[in-house]
Design a protein around this motif. Structure first.
Motif, mmCIF file in Angstrom:
data_model
loop_
_atom_site.group_PDB
_atom_site.id
_atom_site.type_symbol
_atom_site.label_atom_id
_atom_site.label_comp_id
_atom_site.label_asym_id
_atom_site.label_seq_id
_atom_site.Cartn_x
_atom_site.Cartn_y
_atom_site.Cartn_z
ATOM 1 N N THR A 1 0.825 -1.222 0.000
ATOM 2 C CA THR A 1 0.000 0.000 0.000
ATOM 3 C C THR A 1 0.855 1.266 0.000
ATOM 4 O O THR A 1 0.360 2.340 0.315
ATOM 5 C CB THR A 1 -0.920 0.012 1.232
ATOM 6 N N ASP B 1 3.919 4.059 -1.694
ATOM 7 C CA ASP B 1 3.972 4.959 -2.840
ATOM 8 C C ASP B 1 4.376 4.202 -4.109
ATOM 9 O O ASP B 1 5.165 3.252 -4.068
ATOM 10 C CB ASP B 1 4.996 6.077 -2.599
ATOM 11 N N LYS B 2 3.845 4.659 -5.233
ATOM 12 C CA LYS B 2 4.319 4.186 -6.530
ATOM 13 C C LYS B 2 5.555 4.998 -6.889
ATOM 14 O O LYS B 2 5.471 6.214 -7.097
ATOM 15 C CB LYS B 2 3.230 4.365 -7.584
ATOM 16 N N LYS C 1 7.391 5.384 -9.447
ATOM 17 C CA LYS C 1 7.456 6.124 -10.710
ATOM 18 C C LYS C 1 6.658 7.424 -10.641
ATOM 19 O O LYS C 1 6.876 8.331 -11.446
ATOM 20 C CB LYS C 1 6.945 5.254 -11.853
ATOM 21 N N ASN C 2 5.726 7.523 -9.682
ATOM 22 C CA ASN C 2 4.929 8.744 -9.536
ATOM 23 C C ASN C 2 5.466 9.663 -8.455
ATOM 24 O O ASN C 2 5.051 10.826 -8.380
ATOM 25 C CB ASN C 2 3.477 8.392 -9.201
ATOM 26 N N ASN C 3 6.359 9.173 -7.626
ATOM 27 C CA ASN C 3 6.854 9.945 -6.484
ATOM 28 C C ASN C 3 8.378 9.892 -6.458
ATOM 29 O O ASN C 3 8.983 9.007 -5.842
ATOM 30 C CB ASN C 3 6.283 9.387 -5.179
ATOM 31 N N GLU D 1 11.512 7.676 -4.166
ATOM 32 C CA GLU D 1 12.572 6.862 -4.765
ATOM 33 C C GLU D 1 13.947 7.390 -4.396
ATOM 34 O O GLU D 1 14.838 6.620 -4.022
ATOM 35 C CB GLU D 1 12.405 6.830 -6.286
ATOM 36 N N LYS E 1 10.977 -1.159 -7.843
ATOM 37 C CA LYS E 1 9.536 -1.349 -8.032
ATOM 38 C C LYS E 1 8.819 -1.705 -6.744
ATOM 39 O O LYS E 1 7.688 -2.178 -6.783
ATOM 40 C CB LYS E 1 9.296 -2.440 -9.074
ATOM 41 N N LYS F 1 6.555 -1.620 -3.498
ATOM 42 C CA LYS F 1 5.321 -0.912 -3.137
ATOM 43 C C LYS F 1 5.126 -0.873 -1.619
ATOM 44 O O LYS F 1 4.036 -0.584 -1.148
ATOM 45 C CB LYS F 1 4.116 -1.595 -3.782
ATOM 46 N N ASP G 1 1.294 8.944 -2.911
ATOM 47 C CA ASP G 1 0.011 8.310 -3.224
ATOM 48 C C ASP G 1 -0.168 6.975 -2.508
ATOM 49 O O ASP G 1 -0.876 6.086 -3.001
ATOM 50 C CB ASP G 1 -0.142 8.125 -4.737
#
Length: 284
Positions: free
Chosen positions: A38, A40-41, A43-45, A49, A69, A71, A101
């Motif tokens: 659950t 953060d993704k 690639k969106n944040n 990373e 990758k 999650k 997210d």
């Protein structure tokens, strides 16, 4: 005392704040790990990373040039309040709030996070398992339900104080009392109560929100005892006449100082009338 009179009497400590005796806000940025898919993704944040890569490098793991990758990681803001006279080694509660997210922080663990004050100095370090009151659940048909806010939580006693704020209370020559609800009458009553206890001109009203107390010679280097003596004094508070109306619920609340003239109030099917019916009493 009658019920109305008793309600107006309060201790000084209940209506004022003492200068210097206050909390200080701390804030930090950290990572919560151990989430069950659950987080953060990445690639969106980008900040999540980059923080994860920096953390792994500090642990001797080089992940640059690879695509992460996972999650199970979420970036969070960490906030806490440093209590007055907090000492090194003491514990404070910390609050967590997701920045990206992530869907939930349930089951996550906050990695060691420094908490900074307004001056940029580190005053505490937080770490521990997150306690989340909200949850989110869904079924195969696509239906879902969310209770509370699963993207925020707290860690009871999760922060350890590392730095103390120097404040020489017993060396102060005068103390300012700040009224939580500034009122000139209440300030005057506070000064009168203190002067009656400690002597004339000990307390002076500076403005509706401030009363200055000069430390008497008997309390030199013992200001803490002075505060203990005056904070229990009973004083009569005063408030302006006020009416509060909640339009959504139709609730009307007013203080005891409000006086009502002849009036009619209509709200939905409710009608309230206040009217005067003079009656003359004649002797036989």
């Amino acid at each position: 005392l009658s019920g109305a009179a008793y309600a107006q009497n309060s201790r000084i400590k209940d209506v004022v704040s003492f200068e210097g005796i206050r909390e200080n806000i701390l804030v930090g940025y950290g990572l919560v790990v151990g989430l069950n898919g659950t987080g953060d993704k990445l690639k969106n944040n980008a900040f999540t990373e980059q923080s994860l890569i920096a953390f792994l490098e500090r642990q001797g793991v080089n992940t640059r040039g690879t695509e992460l990758k996972t999650k199970n990681v979420a970036a969070v803001t960490v906030t806490a309040s440093l209590p007055p006279f907090g000492r090194a080694g003491g514990k404070v509660d910390v609050s967590l709030s997701a920045m990206g997210d992530a869907k939930s922080l349930l089951g996550g663990t906050l990695l060691a996070t420094p908490l900074l004050g307004a001056d940029g100095q580190v005053y505490a370090v937080a770490q521990g398992g997150a306690v989340v009151s909200g949850f989110e659940a869904g079924g195969d048909s696509g239906s879902s339900i969310t209770k509370g806010v699963p993207t925020s939580g707290m860690i009871p006693n999760g922060g350890v104080i590392e730095r103390e704020i120097d404040f020489a209370l017993n060396e102060m020559r005068d103390i300012k009392l700040a009224l939580r609800n500034p009122d000139i009458t209440t300030a005057g009553n506070i000064a009168k109560a203190i002067n009656a206890r400690l002597g004339p001109q000990t307390a002076i009203v500076m403005d509706p929100g401030t009363v200055t107390v000069n430390v008497p010679p008997a309390y030199d280097n013992a200001v803490a005892y002075l505060l203990a003596d005056i904070e229990q004094l009973s004083i009569k508070t005063d408030q302006v006449a006020k009416v509060v109306i909640d339009e959504a619920s139709g609730t009307i609340v007013m203080g005891q100082n409000v006086r009502i003239d002849t009036v009619a109030v209509a709200q939905g099917n409710l009608v309230v009338k206040i009217e005067e019916t003079p009656q003359v009493s004649q002797p036989n």
